[in-house]
Design a protein around this motif. Sequence first.
Motif, PDB file in Angstrom:
ATOM      1  N   ARG A 135     -39.018  21.746  -1.855  1.00  0.00           N
ATOM      2  CA  ARG A 135     -37.884  21.079  -1.222  1.00  0.00           C
ATOM      3  C   ARG A 135     -36.788  20.726  -2.215  1.00  0.00           C
ATOM      4  NH1 ARG A 135     -38.357  22.044   4.128  1.00  0.00           N
ATOM      5  NH2 ARG A 135     -40.438  22.872   4.147  1.00  0.00           N
ATOM      6  N   SER A 136     -36.680  21.460  -3.288  1.00  0.00           N
ATOM      7  CA  SER A 136     -35.622  21.155  -4.238  1.00  0.00           C
ATOM      8  C   SER A 136     -34.617  22.297  -4.343  1.00  0.00           C
ATOM      9  CB  SER A 136     -36.225  20.896  -5.624  1.00  0.00           C
ATOM     10  OG  SER A 136     -36.904  22.052  -6.046  1.00  0.00           O
ATOM     11  N   LYS A 137     -34.940  23.441  -3.806  1.00  0.00           N
ATOM     12  CA  LYS A 137     -34.050  24.591  -3.873  1.00  0.00           C
ATOM     13  C   LYS A 137     -34.015  25.246  -2.504  1.00  0.00           C
ATOM     14  CE  LYS A 137     -36.150  26.582  -7.354  1.00  0.00           C
ATOM     15  NZ  LYS A 137     -36.509  27.558  -8.377  1.00  0.00           N
ATOM     16  N   PHE A 138     -32.995  26.004  -2.282  1.00  0.00           N
ATOM     17  CA  PHE A 138     -33.018  26.846  -1.095  1.00  0.00           C
ATOM     18  C   PHE A 138     -32.347  28.170  -1.408  1.00  0.00           C
ATOM     19  CE2 PHE A 138     -28.661  26.729   0.470  1.00  0.00           C
ATOM     20  CZ  PHE A 138     -28.151  25.595  -0.141  1.00  0.00           C
ATOM     21  N   CYS A 139     -32.651  29.140  -0.603  1.00  0.00           N
ATOM     22  CA  CYS A 139     -32.108  30.467  -0.799  1.00  0.00           C
ATOM     23  C   CYS A 139     -31.334  30.852   0.444  1.00  0.00           C
ATOM     24  CB  CYS A 139     -33.239  31.461  -1.051  1.00  0.00           C
ATOM     25  SG  CYS A 139     -32.658  33.120  -1.295  1.00  0.00           S
ATOM     26  N   SER A 140     -30.232  31.547   0.264  1.00  0.00           N
ATOM     27  CA  SER A 140     -29.442  31.989   1.407  1.00  0.00           C
ATOM     28  C   SER A 140     -29.228  33.493   1.302  1.00  0.00           C
ATOM     29  CB  SER A 140     -28.097  31.265   1.437  1.00  0.00           C
ATOM     30  OG  SER A 140     -27.371  31.590   0.280  1.00  0.00           O
ATOM     31  N   GLY A 141     -29.252  34.132   2.447  1.00  0.00           N
ATOM     32  CA  GLY A 141     -28.981  35.564   2.508  1.00  0.00           C
ATOM     33  C   GLY A 141     -27.741  35.806   3.321  1.00  0.00           C
ATOM     34  N   SER A 142     -26.965  36.773   2.903  1.00  0.00           N
ATOM     35  CA  SER A 142     -25.650  36.915   3.511  1.00  0.00           C
ATOM     36  C   SER A 142     -25.365  38.367   3.856  1.00  0.00           C
ATOM     37  CB  SER A 142     -24.596  36.398   2.536  1.00  0.00           C
ATOM     38  OG  SER A 142     -23.341  36.915   2.856  1.00  0.00           O
ATOM     39  N   TRP A 143     -24.310  38.538   4.628  1.00  0.00           N
ATOM     40  CA  TRP A 143     -23.882  39.885   4.984  1.00  0.00           C
ATOM     41  C   TRP A 143     -23.342  40.639   3.761  1.00  0.00           C
ATOM     42  CZ3 TRP A 143     -24.577  42.266   9.599  1.00  0.00           C
ATOM     43  CH2 TRP A 143     -23.997  43.527   9.716  1.00  0.00           C
ATOM     44  N   ASP A 144     -22.963  39.888   2.694  1.00  0.00           N
ATOM     45  CA  ASP A 144     -22.416  40.555   1.518  1.00  0.00           C
ATOM     46  C   ASP A 144     -23.515  41.140   0.631  1.00  0.00           C
ATOM     47  OD1 ASP A 144     -23.530  38.380   0.365  1.00  0.00           O
ATOM     48  OD2 ASP A 144     -21.692  37.525  -0.442  1.00  0.00           O
ATOM     49  N   LYS A 145     -24.727  41.307   1.151  1.00  0.00           N
ATOM     50  CA  LYS A 145     -25.856  41.989   0.511  1.00  0.00           C
ATOM     51  C   LYS A 145     -26.512  41.143  -0.569  1.00  0.00           C
ATOM     52  CE  LYS A 145     -23.057  46.052   1.131  1.00  0.00           C
ATOM     53  NZ  LYS A 145     -22.272  47.072   0.478  1.00  0.00           N
ATOM     54  N   MET A 146     -26.059  39.911  -0.724  1.00  0.00           N
ATOM     55  CA  MET A 146     -26.561  39.079  -1.815  1.00  0.00           C
ATOM     56  C   MET A 146     -27.526  38.027  -1.289  1.00  0.00           C
ATOM     57  SD  MET A 146     -25.047  40.159  -4.462  1.00  0.00           S
ATOM     58  CE  MET A 146     -23.644  41.142  -4.876  1.00  0.00           C
ATOM     59  N   LEU A 147     -28.416  37.629  -2.197  1.00  0.00           N
ATOM     60  CA  LEU A 147     -29.236  36.444  -1.977  1.00  0.00           C
ATOM     61  C   LEU A 147     -28.817  35.449  -3.045  1.00  0.00           C
ATOM     62  CD1 LEU A 147     -32.666  38.199  -1.735  1.00  0.00           C
ATOM     63  CD2 LEU A 147     -31.709  36.885   0.102  1.00  0.00           C
ATOM     64  N   LYS A 148     -28.664  34.218  -2.651  1.00  0.00           N
ATOM     65  CA  LYS A 148     -28.289  33.221  -3.653  1.00  0.00           C
ATOM     66  C   LYS A 148     -29.239  32.032  -3.549  1.00  0.00           C
ATOM     67  CE  LYS A 148     -23.424  34.512  -3.715  1.00  0.00           C
ATOM     68  NZ  LYS A 148     -23.176  35.015  -5.050  1.00  0.00           N
ATOM     69  N   ILE A 149     -29.602  31.539  -4.719  1.00  0.00           N
ATOM     70  CA  ILE A 149     -30.491  30.375  -4.773  1.00  0.00           C
ATOM     71  C   ILE A 149     -29.658  29.179  -5.212  1.00  0.00           C
ATOM     72  CG2 ILE A 149     -32.537  29.386  -5.845  1.00  0.00           C
ATOM     73  CD1 ILE A 149     -33.558  32.206  -6.244  1.00  0.00           C
ATOM     74  N   TRP A 150     -29.788  28.093  -4.490  1.00  0.00           N
ATOM     75  CA  TRP A 150     -28.988  26.889  -4.736  1.00  0.00           C
ATOM     76  C   TRP A 150     -29.938  25.712  -4.937  1.00  0.00           C
ATOM     77  CZ3 TRP A 150     -23.672  28.018  -3.438  1.00  0.00           C
ATOM     78  CH2 TRP A 150     -23.502  29.192  -2.688  1.00  0.00           C
ATOM     79  N   SER A 151     -29.381  24.710  -5.537  1.00  0.00           N
ATOM     80  CA  SER A 151     -30.150  23.477  -5.633  1.00  0.00           C
ATOM     81  C   SER A 151     -29.971  22.704  -4.335  1.00  0.00           C
ATOM     82  CB  SER A 151     -29.644  22.651  -6.809  1.00  0.00           C
ATOM     83  OG  SER A 151     -30.131  21.352  -6.689  1.00  0.00           O
ATOM     84  N   ALA A 152     -31.040  22.117  -3.855  1.00  0.00           N
ATOM     85  CA  ALA A 152     -30.959  21.361  -2.605  1.00  0.00           C
ATOM     86  C   ALA A 152     -30.974  19.864  -2.873  1.00  0.00           C
ATOM     87  CB  ALA A 152     -32.131  21.744  -1.705  1.00  0.00           C
ATOM     88  N   VAL A 153     -30.845  19.483  -4.119  1.00  0.00           N
ATOM     89  CA  VAL A 153     -30.881  18.052  -4.451  1.00  0.00           C
ATOM     90  C   VAL A 153     -29.448  17.538  -4.457  1.00  0.00           C
ATOM     91  CG1 VAL A 153     -31.615  16.367  -6.145  1.00  0.00           C
ATOM     92  CG2 VAL A 153     -32.892  18.498  -5.865  1.00  0.00           C
ATOM     93  N   PRO A 154     -29.135  16.572  -3.638  1.00  0.00           N
ATOM     94  CA  PRO A 154     -27.748  16.047  -3.645  1.00  0.00           C
ATOM     95  C   PRO A 154     -27.496  15.232  -4.900  1.00  0.00           C
ATOM     96  CG  PRO A 154     -29.119  14.804  -2.133  1.00  0.00           C
ATOM     97  CD  PRO A 154     -29.987  15.906  -2.646  1.00  0.00           C
ATOM     98  N   THR A 155     -26.309  15.415  -5.454  1.00  0.00           N
ATOM     99  CA  THR A 155     -25.942  14.635  -6.644  1.00  0.00           C
ATOM    100  C   THR A 155     -24.876  13.638  -6.256  1.00  0.00           C
ATOM    101  OG1 THR A 155     -24.388  16.373  -7.165  1.00  0.00           O
ATOM    102  CG2 THR A 155     -26.503  16.437  -8.308  1.00  0.00           C
ATOM    103  N   GLU A 156     -24.770  12.607  -7.038  1.00  0.00           N
ATOM    104  CA  GLU A 156     -23.761  11.577  -6.747  1.00  0.00           C
ATOM    105  C   GLU A 156     -22.385  12.110  -7.100  1.00  0.00           C
ATOM    106  OE1 GLU A 156     -24.327   8.916  -4.968  1.00  0.00           O
ATOM    107  OE2 GLU A 156     -26.337   9.784  -4.871  1.00  0.00           O
ATOM    108  N   GLU A 157     -21.384  11.580  -6.468  1.00  0.00           N
ATOM    109  CA  GLU A 157     -20.065  12.201  -6.566  1.00  0.00           C
ATOM    110  C   GLU A 157     -18.975  11.228  -6.977  1.00  0.00           C
ATOM    111  OE1 GLU A 157     -19.055  13.283  -2.427  1.00  0.00           O
ATOM    112  OE2 GLU A 157     -21.018  12.435  -2.047  1.00  0.00           O
ATOM    113  N   GLU A 158     -19.335  10.135  -7.640  1.00  0.00           N
ATOM    114  CA  GLU A 158     -18.299   9.148  -8.002  1.00  0.00           C
ATOM    115  C   GLU A 158     -17.271   9.759  -8.922  1.00  0.00           C
ATOM    116  OE1 GLU A 158     -21.633   7.500  -8.545  1.00  0.00           O
ATOM    117  OE2 GLU A 158     -21.525   6.840  -6.469  1.00  0.00           O
ATOM    118  N   GLU A 159     -17.761  10.509  -9.914  1.00  0.00           N
ATOM    119  CA  GLU A 159     -16.819  11.007 -10.917  1.00  0.00           C
ATOM    120  C   GLU A 159     -15.821  11.989 -10.328  1.00  0.00           C
ATOM    121  OE1 GLU A 159     -20.634  13.421 -11.469  1.00  0.00           O
ATOM    122  OE2 GLU A 159     -20.054  11.400 -10.826  1.00  0.00           O
TER     123      GLU A 159
END
Lengths: 423, 663
Positions: free
Chosen positions: A201-225
């Motif tokens: 539950r810390s990463k996720f993967c997305s598949g797209s029509w542009d033939k790519m798979l991308k792995i992202w972090s699923a952990v939200p970070t704080e955004e004050e800065e």
Amino acid sequence: MSQLQARFFTDNKKYVIDDVPFSIPAVSEITDLSNVINKLLEGKNGDHKHVEFDFLVQGQFLRSSLATHLETENISTEEVVEIEYVEKYTAPQPEECIMHDDWISSVEADSEWILTGSYDKTARIWSLEGKAVATVAGHTDVVKGVAWVKRDGLSSLLLTASLDQTVLLWEWSSERNKLRARHCCRGHAGSVDTISVDPTRSKFCSGSWDKMLKIWSAVPTEEEEEEEEESNRPRKKQKTEQLGPTRTPLMTLSGHTEAVSSVLWMDTEELCSASWDHTIRLWDAETGSQKNMLTGSKVFNCISYSPLCHRLATGSTDRHVRLWDPRSKDGSLVLLSLTSHTGWVTAVRWSPSHEQQLISGSLDNLVKLWDTRSCKAPLYDLAAHEDKVLCADWTDCGLILSGGADNKLYTYRYSACLSDAGA
Amino acid sequence: SVGRGGACTTSAPSLHITFSLSLSLSLSLSLSLSLSLSLSLAFCSQDIRNTVGNIPMEWYKDYPHIGYDLDGKKIFKPIRNKDELDEFLDKMENPDYWRTIHDKMTGTDVCLSDEQVDLVHRLQQGKFGDVNFNEYEPAIDFFSNEVMIHPVTNRPADKRSFIPSLIEKEKVGKLVHAIKMGWIKPRRPKETAPQYYDLWAKEDPNAILGRHKMHIPAPKMRLPGHEESYNPPPEYLLTDEERQVWEQQDPDERKLSFLPQKYLSLRAVPAFSRFIQERFERCLDLYLCPRQRKMRVNVNPEDLIPKLPRPRDLQPFPTLQSLVYHGHSSLIRSISISPSGQWLVSGSDDCTVRFWEVCTTRCLKTMEVGGPVKSVAWNPAPSISLVAVSYGENVILVNPGLGDRLICSATDQLISSYEEPEEVKDQQVQWAVPEGKAQEQGQRLILTHPKAVKQVSWHGRGDYLACVMPDDGSSLQVVIHQVSRRRTQNPFHRNKGAVQCVSFHPSRPYFLVATQRYVRVYNLIKQELTKKLMANCKWISSMAVHPGGDNVICGSYDCRLAWFDLDLSTKPYKVLRHHKKALRGVAYHKHYPLFASGSDDGTVIVCHGMVYNDLLQNPLIVPVKVLKGHIITHDLGVLDVAFHPTQPWVFSSGADGTVRLFT
């Protein structure tokens, strides 16, 4: 051949009968055999209630008369036929019909909430009873994929993928029923059709029509800065800022030559993706390298993996559900084809609890419940939809969900046996 | 008595002669020296042996002696005083005359004893001289093949019998060498199967027996039945209606050539009136009947069809209708697929253009335009997101906003970045930028033509757009627009017939223009006509160019599809007449060797059209599938066909207001 010798056995301790061969008529069907077993059980203990049984001959469900089944399966009738009997699987019980405003493209449910993505550019959260809880609106185009990331206590994280090439990470607190977009994942150059969250539950993967798979972090970070420079940003940028800070992918997996239609995590390190280029590819999520490739002959629409039986199930445009062994090294190996649909198979999902059962949804408006021991005919047809079925899900608590182009999400309560349901 | 005596005298000397002959014979055969010795020993009491040897005694004719004895003394001739008469008397009187022989060596007469005569007789008969000798004693086989314990000879075996013979070795070596060199062939194994002689294998059909076999017996006359009887059973007699029918029938069609009639008795039967006619017909039958079997050449019609691969082996190709895109309320004249294969655009007579998601049949966008849409074309360049739509006299360029956002915005920027040139040329086509709602819908440019535009076609790079305005009487039928510079050219200044459709060549600077009967290929750089293809049909409806660039297919309203090989000829390489009604649309697949044609009979026919790189090999064209699904509305079936850019799927749009996807 009017009579043949058969010995009945079962794994269920409740229904064990004596291990002796019986002579039974060759033309007997399931109901006849079931009556025989019930008679024997009544003779054994008086307080037995009538139970419907299903019968397996050498691992295949009996669906015709015994004689024709043995003939088609090429089993000798000279010897004693070993017949396993199991309690008949009960039909899934329809529970709710949840109306949407538009086509339902994706669904994912957990033990409490149902998350659906729709063509009206929103995702929705429903309770299991069919009550609308929240609407996730933020995408500028059709929502194609949804996924729960994490649910700890009252706040949960969820993901929505859309045709507008973004994946949004939302935070939802069920107590206050407040939704907040935490991150906007940009990077795909085509519609994001599928997302899958990894087991940690810390990463996720997305598949797209542009033939790519991308792995992202699923952990939200704080955004004050991020907020300090808000004033001197162009308006358009500010608008995107409402969807949370932009996030870029951790890793990009390229290799598919056509659109990626479905992606899933097999375990924490292994990814599996199905594509329109007729291949299923297995990836190493740590290094991003391709580990294995299974080649089919038709476009794959959907894929599902069962950790119980270590098999992949795919639905493709030629109406078949195929089962694959992902560990086979010698290229493509179709273990089994489940053939009964008459349209493209758009959704498959293994049962989370039963290693031989899966559901499939198709453009022929049907959802079918399959048992891999009966590959010619499904156990049950769930014919509630009036239009194309686009998505299906099966939760750990035994709930089958299916959504389609008739704007309805149907839920079914399914338990394998009546006795289990009572328990 | 004299006669008898004479007979006797003749017989006696003959006997004597025979004796002397036989003796000389026996001596000359050297039967035995011992015989003569025994004779001389027996004849003489004293041994007077002549030592002269075996010489002719004539040599001593003139001497008083005839030789020498053992002591070397002369043997004197006995005094011979016997004359012929004495001889004769002696013969007559001496009973021992016949056994008296004259010894030349001694010159004396010897009288043979009985034993000696007997011996001479035995010799004359060819018997052994010794009476006691048995020549037929049982033979004792001393040297038999049986190996005996005690052999006759105990000689040890020869050395050569157990040493390999060098001579034989040399001979065998020579033979082996000859076999190896092929000078001699080892004996062929005998064929054990019995060989039979086919008596009739080479029979001459013209031979008498052959002719006999081909003979057909003369046709026989049918035996008379009950209806020919003078008193037939009543069911054979015709009723009045049957008789009328019989009379009205043609003589050839009649089942019976006569009317059955009933007479009371045989006496009442009149003379047979049709006798001569019937005999004549019989003679005619015999004369005209075939007398010989005709030899026909039996050719299996299947063998005359050229061998084509089975469609099953030419997978993949679309086989089933998978998806139906409902939404349009009127006939759909044109469809086009986005280069990525994700979107589909369709233009219909209900004045709308719809954008569909291919895999779900979802209509994502509907755009209303000011008239029935004649043609839509998605820009083939993957970096440009533009769709050309023609309705009435206008062509609009639409940015559908689907696909990659970056490409969409880049396209918008490309169009808006246009700057008006300083000197504005007067163009026949007005370029305008739409405002307001149209702009929001995605319309980016409106091109107003002087005449109705029937077809739009993009160049492969996506900058040039050709528009067709069919008009038989004008030279302004085809215009080519350059989108980036908003320029319009009229490439043709002469009218060569009503233009049906145009197409850019996929790789070379060629431009294909189809008029009603011809396809002209122009070289745009050299500005000249390169080729003129004769389609052999009345009215071309549609045209498609193979992505390889060397082949063109043309559909025509007279149900034909003509395949041109540009390198081969200006005439069609193959004409397919599979459709029953007019063809409306043809299309090639970009990658797979497939082409499809849609027709008014509501079907799409998919053919395998393999083009080989080898210039010597002709394209292989095999029809593989007839796809049905469209409902024929107002006598129109399929109006346009298009292939998916990456999958072996074909889309067809029909007069029933649907687009169908076959996979």
